[in-house]
Design an enzyme around this catalytic site. Structure first.
Site, PDB file in Angstrom:
ATOM      1  N   GLU A  47      26.762  14.784 -25.527  1.00  7.53           N
ATOM      2  CA  GLU A  47      27.330  13.747 -24.669  1.00  7.53           C
ATOM      3  C   GLU A  47      28.096  12.660 -25.416  1.00  7.53           C
ATOM      4  O   GLU A  47      27.759  11.481 -25.350  1.00  7.53           O
ATOM      5  CB  GLU A  47      26.221  13.109 -23.829  1.00  7.53           C
ATOM      6  CG  GLU A  47      24.990  12.658 -24.605  1.00  7.53           C
ATOM      7  CD  GLU A  47      23.926  12.081 -23.653  1.00  7.53           C
ATOM      8  OE1 GLU A  47      24.253  11.134 -22.927  1.00  7.53           O
ATOM      9  OE2 GLU A  47      22.782  12.580 -23.669  1.00  7.53           O
TER      10      GLU A  47
ATOM     11  N   TYR B 168      33.913   3.980 -25.114  1.00  6.78           N
ATOM     12  CA  TYR B 168      33.785   2.888 -24.150  1.00  6.78           C
ATOM     13  C   TYR B 168      34.622   1.720 -24.647  1.00  6.78           C
ATOM     14  O   TYR B 168      34.266   1.067 -25.627  1.00  6.78           O
ATOM     15  CB  TYR B 168      32.305   2.487 -24.018  1.00  6.78           C
ATOM     16  CG  TYR B 168      31.414   3.706 -23.822  1.00  6.78           C
ATOM     17  CD1 TYR B 168      31.203   4.249 -22.554  1.00  6.78           C
ATOM     18  CD2 TYR B 168      30.840   4.348 -24.926  1.00  6.78           C
ATOM     19  CE1 TYR B 168      30.426   5.393 -22.384  1.00  6.78           C
ATOM     20  CE2 TYR B 168      30.070   5.488 -24.769  1.00  6.78           C
ATOM     21  CZ  TYR B 168      29.863   6.008 -23.502  1.00  6.78           C
ATOM     22  OH  TYR B 168      29.106   7.138 -23.341  1.00  6.78           O
TER      23      TYR B 168
ATOM     24  N   ARG C 160      32.461   9.380 -20.730  1.00  5.85           N
ATOM     25  CA  ARG C 160      31.454  10.227 -21.380  1.00  5.85           C
ATOM     26  C   ARG C 160      31.537  11.596 -20.715  1.00  5.85           C
ATOM     27  O   ARG C 160      31.773  11.681 -19.507  1.00  5.85           O
ATOM     28  CB  ARG C 160      30.048   9.624 -21.223  1.00  5.85           C
ATOM     29  CG  ARG C 160      28.941  10.459 -21.826  1.00  5.85           C
ATOM     30  CD  ARG C 160      27.631   9.691 -22.031  1.00  5.85           C
ATOM     31  NE  ARG C 160      26.983   9.252 -20.827  1.00  5.85           N
ATOM     32  CZ  ARG C 160      26.968   8.003 -20.376  1.00  5.85           C
ATOM     33  NH1 ARG C 160      27.575   7.046 -21.064  1.00  5.85           N
ATOM     34  NH2 ARG C 160      26.346   7.693 -19.266  1.00  5.85           N
TER      35      ARG C 160
ATOM     36  N   HIS D 247      23.736   2.150 -19.316  1.00  9.24           N
ATOM     37  CA  HIS D 247      22.698   2.436 -18.317  1.00  9.24           C
ATOM     38  C   HIS D 247      22.940   1.654 -17.028  1.00  9.24           C
ATOM     39  O   HIS D 247      22.020   1.122 -16.416  1.00  9.24           O
ATOM     40  CB  HIS D 247      21.304   2.148 -18.893  1.00  9.24           C
ATOM     41  CG  HIS D 247      20.915   3.146 -19.938  1.00  9.24           C
ATOM     42  ND1 HIS D 247      19.973   2.895 -20.904  1.00  9.24           N
ATOM     43  CD2 HIS D 247      21.357   4.401 -20.191  1.00  9.24           C
ATOM     44  CE1 HIS D 247      19.864   3.955 -21.695  1.00  9.24           C
ATOM     45  NE2 HIS D 247      20.691   4.870 -21.279  1.00  9.24           N
TER      46      HIS D 247
ATOM     47  N   GLU E  54      29.173  15.030 -20.629  1.00  8.80           N
ATOM     48  CA  GLU E  54      27.841  15.487 -21.058  1.00  8.80           C
ATOM     49  C   GLU E  54      27.505  16.843 -20.451  1.00  8.80           C
ATOM     50  O   GLU E  54      27.625  17.048 -19.244  1.00  8.80           O
ATOM     51  CB  GLU E  54      26.786  14.462 -20.610  1.00  8.80           C
ATOM     52  CG  GLU E  54      25.361  14.894 -20.912  1.00  8.80           C
ATOM     53  CD  GLU E  54      24.326  13.819 -20.623  1.00  8.80           C
ATOM     54  OE1 GLU E  54      24.580  12.939 -19.784  1.00  8.80           O
ATOM     55  OE2 GLU E  54      23.243  13.891 -21.240  1.00  8.80           O
TER      56      GLU E  54
ATOM     57  N   HIS F 113      20.254  14.614 -26.975  1.00  9.79           N
ATOM     58  CA  HIS F 113      18.798  14.515 -27.057  1.00  9.79           C
ATOM     59  C   HIS F 113      18.181  15.801 -26.516  1.00  9.79           C
ATOM     60  O   HIS F 113      18.828  16.546 -25.785  1.00  9.79           O
ATOM     61  CB  HIS F 113      18.295  13.298 -26.257  1.00  9.79           C
ATOM     62  CG  HIS F 113      18.852  13.239 -24.854  1.00  9.79           C
ATOM     63  ND1 HIS F 113      18.299  13.925 -23.806  1.00  9.79           N
ATOM     64  CD2 HIS F 113      19.931  12.582 -24.336  1.00  9.79           C
ATOM     65  CE1 HIS F 113      19.005  13.678 -22.702  1.00  9.79           C
ATOM     66  NE2 HIS F 113      20.007  12.875 -23.000  1.00  9.79           N
TER      67      HIS F 113
ATOM     68  N   ASP G 152      26.773   9.758 -14.331  1.00  9.43           N
ATOM     69  CA  ASP G 152      25.759  10.389 -15.176  1.00  9.43           C
ATOM     70  C   ASP G 152      24.564  10.646 -14.270  1.00  9.43           C
ATOM     71  O   ASP G 152      23.882   9.705 -13.855  1.00  9.43           O
ATOM     72  CB  ASP G 152      25.403   9.442 -16.332  1.00  9.43           C
ATOM     73  CG  ASP G 152      24.435  10.071 -17.336  1.00  9.43           C
ATOM     74  OD1 ASP G 152      23.801  11.094 -16.993  1.00  9.43           O
ATOM     75  OD2 ASP G 152      24.316   9.523 -18.445  1.00  9.43           O
TER      76      ASP G 152
ATOM     77  N   ASP H 259      21.078  17.073 -16.799  1.00 12.78           N
ATOM     78  CA  ASP H 259      21.612  15.780 -17.267  1.00 12.78           C
ATOM     79  C   ASP H 259      23.102  15.941 -17.576  1.00 12.78           C
ATOM     80  O   ASP H 259      23.463  16.276 -18.706  1.00 12.78           O
ATOM     81  CB  ASP H 259      20.830  15.332 -18.502  1.00 12.78           C
ATOM     82  CG  ASP H 259      21.263  13.974 -19.013  1.00 12.78           C
ATOM     83  OD1 ASP H 259      22.048  13.296 -18.324  1.00 12.78           O
ATOM     84  OD2 ASP H 259      20.816  13.591 -20.112  1.00 12.78           O
TER      85      ASP H 259
ATOM     86  N   HIS I 261      14.708  12.721 -21.519  1.00 14.38           N
ATOM     87  CA  HIS I 261      14.717  12.510 -22.974  1.00 14.38           C
ATOM     88  C   HIS I 261      13.442  13.190 -23.452  1.00 14.38           C
ATOM     89  O   HIS I 261      12.376  12.584 -23.499  1.00 14.38           O
ATOM     90  CB  HIS I 261      14.744  11.022 -23.327  1.00 14.38           C
ATOM     91  CG  HIS I 261      16.014  10.367 -22.882  1.00 14.38           C
ATOM     92  ND1 HIS I 261      16.121   9.025 -22.633  1.00 14.38           N
ATOM     93  CD2 HIS I 261      17.252  10.871 -22.642  1.00 14.38           C
ATOM     94  CE1 HIS I 261      17.363   8.743 -22.257  1.00 14.38           C
ATOM     95  NE2 HIS I 261      18.061   9.850 -22.248  1.00 14.38           N
TER      96      HIS I 261
ATOM     97  N   ASP J 290       0.819  -1.218   0.000  1.00 10.88           N
ATOM     98  CA  ASP J 290       0.000   0.000   0.000  1.00 10.88           C
ATOM     99  C   ASP J 290       0.852   1.267   0.000  1.00 10.88           C
ATOM    100  O   ASP J 290       0.384   2.330   0.393  1.00 10.88           O
ATOM    101  CB  ASP J 290      -0.961  -0.001   1.197  1.00 10.88           C
ATOM    102  CG  ASP J 290      -0.221  -0.092   2.515  1.00 10.88           C
ATOM    103  OD1 ASP J 290       0.996  -0.321   2.497  1.00 10.88           O
ATOM    104  OD2 ASP J 290      -0.876   0.075   3.558  1.00 10.88           O
TER     105      ASP J 290
ATOM    106  N   HIS K 290      26.218   5.327 -29.147  1.00 12.53           N
ATOM    107  CA  HIS K 290      24.962   6.050 -28.910  1.00 12.53           C
ATOM    108  C   HIS K 290      24.984   7.383 -29.649  1.00 12.53           C
ATOM    109  O   HIS K 290      25.989   7.750 -30.256  1.00 12.53           O
ATOM    110  CB  HIS K 290      24.717   6.234 -27.406  1.00 12.53           C
ATOM    111  CG  HIS K 290      25.815   6.954 -26.675  1.00 12.53           C
ATOM    112  ND1 HIS K 290      26.058   8.300 -26.835  1.00 12.53           N
ATOM    113  CD2 HIS K 290      26.741   6.512 -25.777  1.00 12.53           C
ATOM    114  CE1 HIS K 290      27.070   8.653 -26.056  1.00 12.53           C
ATOM    115  NE2 HIS K 290      27.512   7.589 -25.409  1.00 12.53           N
TER     116      HIS K 290
END
Ligand code: GLY
Ligand code: MN
Ligand code: MN
Length: 437
Positions: A381, A385, A402, A240, A404, A351, A257, A268, A358, A35, A347
Site C-alpha cells: 500500500e 500525500y 494510496r 486514518h 492498496e 502489513h 480505504d 484491506d 493488522h 445497556d 507510512h
C-alpha cells in the site's frame, strides 16, 4: 476448518512443556451505551483455536506428556429464558462436538475447577494484560495455589506468554484460510467497484461509505475489518480519516480505504479515484508514480525477500517521480538518505493480514528483517500525500493517493487476492464512465 483447528492445537501441544496447561480466554462483550453492546467480535487467537463465537469462555490445553493431553472448554450454560432475549447459546453438551473438546464445563464454575486442573503443573501458558477479567481469574488461581504444600497445593513455577508461539503460527495461512481470504478480497473489490460506479460530485463521503457497507453485507460480510476511510480532497492526506462527513467536490480525488471481514478474515483495499470520473493532469501524474511503485512491489514480492528490501525500491521510484515533477529537488541518493520523502510517504509499505487487519507476527527475527515465506498474506500500500499546505506548486496541493492490494506469498512469487478492482487510470475512468451517473 475443524481439521485446521485440531492441527493448530496439536502444534501448540508440541510447543508446550510436559505437565503444563495453556489457557485462552474469549473476548468480553463491550458496552456501546447504557445497556446496548457493540456487535460481538471474538478474540482472534481464541477464534483461531476454537471457531467459537461466544463471550464468557475459556479454552484449556492440558498437556501431561507428548502422548497424553486433553482439551477443556468453559462456556456459558444454556438458559431458555435468557436465550429468548439474547439468542442461542451452545451449552456444554453440544460444545463437545461443535468445538471438538474432551470436556466442557459451565463458565461460572471456572474459579472452582481451575485450581484442581492446574494444581501441580510446572508451567501455565497465559497471555496477561489482554483482559482484566482473565487476569483476575489467573491471579485468583495463583493465590489459591500458592497457599502451599500443607494444603497439598502447588502453583506452577512459571507463567509463559503463548503469544509469540501462536502468532507465529497465524502468519502462515492454510488452504482453507486462503480460500476465505480470496473471498474477502473479492467482496472487498466488489464494494470498491460499487463506490466508483455510484460516485458523483456533491454526494457526501458517508454516502460512499454506505455503498461500501451495502456491498459487504449483501455478500455476507457483516462488518468491515476496520473503520472505513472515505477521504475526499485534502482528507485523502489524513491517513486514518474516519469522519467521512464532507461533500465530494467536483475536480477532487477521493481515497477509499475499506475492507470487509468475511468469516473472520480481513480484506484491506485502498483505491483513489476522481470524483467526476476523470483524472486531471496533476492527479494522474502523482497517481502514476504511486501505481508504478505498487506494481513494482507486486512484481518483487516472493519468498526470500524482505518487505524492507522492496520498500527501498518503492521509495526510489517515488523520489524519482517527485523529482521529475519538481516536487522534490536535489540529489536522489541524498534525498533518500535524509529520508526527505517522509513528508509525502510517511507510512510503511504493508502489513500482515489475516484474522486481524493488522495481523500478528514479528516483522523482524533476531534483529533482522524477516524474509517472506510462502503462505504469508501481506498488504502492499504505497501512497503519496501532498498536503494542502505543502511547499510545492499549487496544482499539486491537496492530492492524497494510496493504492492498496492484498498479496498471498506463493512458492514462486505471489497471488494478488484483490485484483478484481481496477487501478489503472484508464480502467477506472472507463468503469466510471459506464456508471449510472
Ligand atoms: N486500513 C488500514 C490499513 O490499510 O492499514
Ligand atoms: Mn487499508
Ligand atoms: Mn492496510
Amino acid at each position: 476448518m475443524t481439521r485446521d483447528i485440531i492441527t493448530r492445537r496439536k502444534k501448540m501441544f508440541n510447543n508446550m512443556v510436559d505437565n503444563s496447561v495453556a489457557v485462552f480466554f474469549a473476548a468480553p462483550e463491550v458496552i456501546r451505551s447504557n445497556d446496548t453492546h457493540y456487535p460481538y467480535r471474538q478474540n482472534s487467537d481464541f477464534w483461531y483455536l476454537t471457531a467459537f463465537n461466544e463471550p464468557e469462555a475459556a479454552l484449556l490445553l492440558v498437556k501431561e506428556s507428548a502422548e497424553q493431553y486433553q482439551t477443556i472448554l468453559f462456556n456459558r450454560t444454556k438458559d431458555p429464558l435468557i436465550e429468548t432475549w439474547t439468542g442461542y447459546r451452545l451449552g456444554q453438551e453440544a460444545a463437545l462436538k461443535t468445538v471438538s473438546v474432551d470436556q466442557a464445563y459451565p463458565f461460572d464454575k471456572i474459579m472452582d475447577l481451575l485450581p484442581e486442573i492446574i494444581n501441580g503443573k510446572c508451567a501455565l501458558y497465559h497471555a496477561s494484560q489482554l483482559y482484566q477479567y482473565a487476569d483476575n481469574i489467573i491471579d485468583n488461581l495463583m493465590t489459591t495455589l500458592r497457599q502451599g504444600i500443607r494444603k497439598n497445593l502447588h502453583a506452577p513455577e512459571s507463567i509463559i506468554d503463548w503469544r509469540s508461539m501462536l502468532h507465529n503460527m497465524r502468519l502462515f495461512k492454510s488452504s482453507n484460510e486462503i480460500a476465505i481470504m480470496r473471498q474477502a478480497g473479492r467482496i472487498t473489490a466488489l464494494a470498491h467497484i460499487r463506490a466508483m460506479q455510484q460516485c458523483k460530485p456533491d454526494m457526501y463521503e458517508y454516502q460512499l461509505e454506505a455503498e461500501i457497507l451495502h456491498e459487504f453485507i449483501k455478500h455476507g460480510a457483516r462488518s468491515p475489518s476496520y473503520n472505513t476511510i472515505v477521504g475526499s480532497g485534502n482528507n485523502g492526506c489524513i491517513l486514518h480519516y474516519e469522519n467521512n462527513s464532507e461533500r465530494l467536490k467536483n475536480g477532487d480525488l477521493v481515497l477509499i480505504d475499506a475492507g470487509c471481514e468475511f468469516q473472520s478474515y480481513a480484506g484491506d483495499i485502498t483505491r483513489t479515484f476522481p470524483i467526476n470520473g476523470k483524472f486531471n493532469k496533476q492527479q494522474k501524474e502523482i497517481y502514476d508514480i504511486v501505481l508504478r511503485a505498487q506494481l513494482k512491489a507486486i512484481e518483487l514480492f516472493r519468498p526470500g525477500v524482505s518487505i524492507k528490501e522492496i520498500n527501498d525500491k518503492v521509495i526510489r521510484i517515488m523520489v524519482e517521480g517527485l523529482i521529475a515533477l519538481n516536487i522534490m529537488r536535489g540529489n536522489i541518493d541524498e534525498l533518500i538518505e535524509q529520508k526527505a520523502y517522509t513528508q509525502f510517504y510517511m507510512h510503511g509499505l504493508g502489513h500482515w493480514l489475516g484474522i486481524d487487519v493488522h495481523d500478528v507476527g514479528d516483522y523482524k527475527t533476531v534483529g533482522r528483517e524477516r524474509k517472506l515465506e510462502a503462505g504469508m498474506v501481506i498488504t502492499v500500500e504505497p501512497g503519496l500525500y501532498i498536503n494542502k499546505d505543502a511547499d510545492v506548486a499549487k496544482q499539486y496541493r491537496g492530492i492524497g493517493i494510496r493504492i492498496e492490494d492484498n498479496i498471498l506469498i506463493t512458492q514462486n512469487g505471489n497471488e494478488v487476492l484483490t485484483s478484481d478492482v481496477p487501478k489503472l487510470t484508464h480502467e477506472i475512468e472507463t468503469l466510471m464512465a459506464k456508471s449510472s451517473y
